[in-house]
Design an enzyme around this catalytic site. Structure first.
Site, PDB file in Angstrom:
ATOM      1  N   ARG A  42       0.934  -1.434   0.167  1.00 25.08           N
ATOM      2  CA  ARG A  42       0.172  -0.167  -0.340  1.00 25.08           C
ATOM      3  C   ARG A  42       1.198   1.883  -0.223  1.00 25.08           C
ATOM      4  O   ARG A  42      -0.025   2.183  -0.235  1.00 25.08           O
ATOM      5  CB  ARG A  42      -0.936  -0.256   1.074  1.00 25.08           C
ATOM      6  CG  ARG A  42      -1.908  -1.162   1.686  1.00 25.08           C
ATOM      7  CD  ARG A  42      -2.953  -0.571   2.190  1.00 25.08           C
ATOM      8  NE  ARG A  42      -4.330  -1.755   2.063  1.00 25.08           N
ATOM      9  CZ  ARG A  42      -5.491  -2.426   2.879  1.00 25.08           C
ATOM     10  NH1 ARG A  42      -5.082  -0.912   3.660  1.00 25.08           N
ATOM     11  NH2 ARG A  42      -6.579  -2.569   2.385  1.00 25.08           N
ATOM     12  N   ASP A  80     -14.930   9.758   9.736  1.00 23.21           N
ATOM     13  CA  ASP A  80     -13.873   8.521  10.158  1.00 23.21           C
ATOM     14  C   ASP A  80     -12.286   9.361   9.971  1.00 23.21           C
ATOM     15  O   ASP A  80     -12.147  10.806   9.315  1.00 23.21           O
ATOM     16  CB  ASP A  80     -14.234   7.809   8.624  1.00 23.21           C
ATOM     17  CG  ASP A  80     -13.417   6.251   8.700  1.00 23.21           C
ATOM     18  OD1 ASP A  80     -14.005   5.457   8.824  1.00 23.21           O
ATOM     19  OD2 ASP A  80     -12.092   6.490   8.219  1.00 23.21           O
TER      20      ASP A  80
END
Length: 287
Positions: free
Chosen positions: A51, A157
């Site tokens: 990632r 979030d």
């Protein structure tokens, strides 16, 4: 010869675009924990590489060591991209449906009686990911509250990318396959042309949800209490002391008798005495 968790075979390193060691991984997960409170286990070693390689390329860096130094520089703005890259966002509409059944059959009737004067319901979807949970809460409330009631949902979030996606309210058709046709017609608009395989949440649903970035490890700019809170699959990422802190802060934002919904693999046992378990991963505030 066996390999300890602190090493990696040199044969694997030669296939990597950038040099990546256990020392780099340890620095990165320490930074993750310090910034977000998230605990990163050993088995995320390869996930971090796959990632974060994209970020190293984008920044034109030469190694993971350089990336670590960049993150350790307090002046950098890269932390948002770092957290966005390493957080996992797995969700679905009406996931863990027993929570929404309980909301419909028990919580909403209680709120109709309790909030007769204000005729308003306030809820929080903490760790809302790409928005399916917040929209599922909104649909459940609007379908079961009397006409004329106001619904306000805060959806937060740490990942800014998923928040942008959620606020846009556009989903692939396969993401809404489990939603009954009647509900789908009421709350979603089917796409046309280039959007033929997508649906968009209708404005009357989107307008009652406020999407905001929030790092749970930092100060919460929230004062008004909620009627209930969904915080599912969030506690699992933290150590026991952090869980205690979060449970106390959630309790402070709920009135006695209000509910906190957590994830299917989570528990508040030996974490707090301010909630009692009343259902499958459903807790009620008692103190």
């Amino acid at each position: 010869m066996s390999v300890t968790p602190r090493q990696e075979p040199s044969s694997l390193q030669q296939f990597r675009e950038f040099e990546y060691t256990r020392a780099d991984f340890d620095r990165l997960r320490a930074l993750s924990n310090k910034h977000s409170g998230i605990l990163v286990p050993d088995d995320k070693f390869d996930m971090f590489y796959s990632r974060l390689t994209k970020r190293i390329r984008a920044l034109r860096l030469n190694s993971f060591k350089e990336y670590c130094r960049l993150l350790e520089d307090d002046s950098t703005q890269e932390f948002t991209n770092f957290i966005n890259s390493i957080t996992t966002n797995l969700t679905a509409f009406f996931r863990e449906n027993h929570h929404f059944d309980y909301l419909k059959k028990t919580v909403i009737p209680e709120l109709i009686e309790k909030n007769q004067t204000s005729r308003q319901v306030r809820a929080w979807s903490a760790g809302c990911s790409t928005g399916e949970e917040a929209y599922s809460i909104a649909m459940t409330l609007l379908e079961n509250l009397p006409v004329g009631w106001t619904v306000k949902i805060l959806a937060t979030d740490i990942d800014t990318q998923v928040l942008d996606f959620a606020a846009n309210g556009v989903y692939e058709l396969n993401r809404v396959n489990g939603i009954p046709e009647e509900r789908l017609k009421r709350w979603f608009k089917k796409g046309t042309g280039s959007q033929i395989n997508k649906v968009k949440v209708k404005p009357e649903l989107r307008q009652m949800i406020t999407f905001k970035q929030l790092n749970l490890m930092q100060d919460w700019p929230i004062k008004t209490p909620f009627d209930f809170i969904f915080c599912r699959n969030v506690f699992i990422y933290f150590d026991r002391e952090t869980k205690k802190t979060l449970a106390a802060k959630y309790s402070n934002l709920l009135t006695i008798g209000s509910c906190l919904f957590i994830g299917h693999s989570e528990s508040l046992q030996q974490v707090t005495d301010r909630f009692e378990l009343i259902g499958n991963t459903i807790y009620r505030k008692i103190g």
